[in-house]
Design a protein around this motif. Sequence first.
Motif, short mmCIF file in Angstrom:
data_model
loop_
_atom_site.label_atom_id
_atom_site.label_comp_id
_atom_site.label_asym_id
_atom_site.label_seq_id
_atom_site.Cartn_x
_atom_site.Cartn_y
_atom_site.Cartn_z
N ALA A 16 0.83 -1.20 0.00
CA ALA A 16 0.00 0.00 0.00
C ALA A 16 0.86 1.26 0.00
O ALA A 16 0.60 2.22 -0.74
CB ALA A 16 -0.93 -0.01 1.22
N ARG A 23 -5.36 -0.81 -4.31
CA ARG A 23 -6.57 -1.61 -4.18
C ARG A 23 -6.27 -3.11 -4.08
O ARG A 23 -7.06 -3.87 -3.53
CB ARG A 23 -7.50 -1.34 -5.38
CG ARG A 23 -8.11 0.05 -5.35
CD ARG A 23 -8.95 0.34 -6.59
NE ARG A 23 -9.35 1.74 -6.62
CZ ARG A 23 -10.45 2.22 -6.04
NH1 ARG A 23 -11.24 1.40 -5.38
NH2 ARG A 23 -10.75 3.51 -6.11
N LEU A 57 -5.75 2.88 7.14
CA LEU A 57 -5.56 1.44 6.91
C LEU A 57 -5.39 0.68 8.22
O LEU A 57 -5.69 -0.52 8.30
CB LEU A 57 -4.33 1.23 6.02
CG LEU A 57 -4.51 1.60 4.54
CD1 LEU A 57 -3.18 1.56 3.81
CD2 LEU A 57 -5.52 0.68 3.85
N LEU A 95 -9.61 -0.91 3.86
CA LEU A 95 -9.21 -0.33 2.58
C LEU A 95 -10.17 0.78 2.13
O LEU A 95 -9.73 1.82 1.63
CB LEU A 95 -9.13 -1.42 1.52
CG LEU A 95 -8.49 -1.06 0.18
CD1 LEU A 95 -7.07 -0.54 0.38
CD2 LEU A 95 -8.49 -2.27 -0.74
#
Length: 396
Positions: A117, A188, A255, A197
Amino acid sequence: MPDPTQPRRDHADTGAVPEPTAGDLAVPPMSPIPSMSPLTPGAEAGLAALRAGVDRALEVFLAERAAELDDVDAELGIQGDLVAEFVAGGKRLRPAFAYWGWRGAGGDPDDPRMMVAAASLELLQAAAIVHDDLMDASDTRRGRPSIHRQFAALHRDRGWEGAGERFGLGGALLLGDLCLCWSDEMLRKCGLPPERLLPALGYFDTMRTEVMAGQYLDLVTQSAADTTMARAMRVVRYKSAKYTIERPLHLGGALAGAGEDLLAVYSAYGLPLGEAFQLRDDVLGVFGDPAVTGKPAGDDLREGKRTALVAKALETATPAQVERFQRWFGDPELDSRGVAELREIIVSTGALAAVERLITDLTAQASQALDKAPLTADDARTALAGLARAATQRTG
């Protein structure tokens, strides 16, 4: 703004103006920077490990995307190669802030999904830089030809028809768009659960909107010749500050399930620090060492960038200094002597000292916010303090 389809020339290259001596180019030092690294040895080792994790995540992701492009047509291999080369190395500041935003909210330090991420932000950064270089007609980036120049060279080397410079612009535009698409895809597909997410994607969407808005404001500012400090600082905030520090912190925090109180503190720390980061970049764009910055000396002056440094200089300059400044500023063929002339005005008007004070004040604001931050991990506070020094005391 200079025509991006035309390469720039330096008067010194033509012999029209004699090369200045070292004394001609001498400028006062920037605000004191410790001789040691801004990071402690432990923090530097931690950042090195994070960089390695980001590098690995990018290598895996980009190898998969390169295979997809190759399945379409072998001609697309150049796109994958250029992206991979472009994102190689770098300071990795945005992934670092995202990671420590995650850690400060209690995220697992060893979760590989967070590394993926965080690495997605490097592709967003690549998209912004490729487009920025195209709009600014920059010839180099990190000591290499900028992407639009590399595409133009490809066109020339292949002996293709049409205008090579136009091909370069189109190639760079598409490559920047590709990086933007891939940044979204990488985030994603990082593997974190949807309940974590989805809130983070909201910050990611906002971040992309803000940076595009900031880029357009910068374009308008250049075209309208707006040299007010208010406009310069608005561009600083939206073109760079938010997406460099504040939003990566929000992304990492979201997150990890951070609450609104911690996310608000991330803003109180990240926004002034992001502004200080960009102001340091503006100073380096005028006074930085090309061997360290990877950009020609005084490139921002040739491009006519109406930064806070320029706005402050014109705000305090005498009419005679304004006339001298405008005679040289924004000349794409500005030579070394012209750079020295503009630097001297920026220094003598007190603009350099004023921006250095602003960097110090903004960094202090960030530090005060960090001291009060309800961070879950103690090492996150230490790391974020070190990153603040790295962001504002850098020389390149």
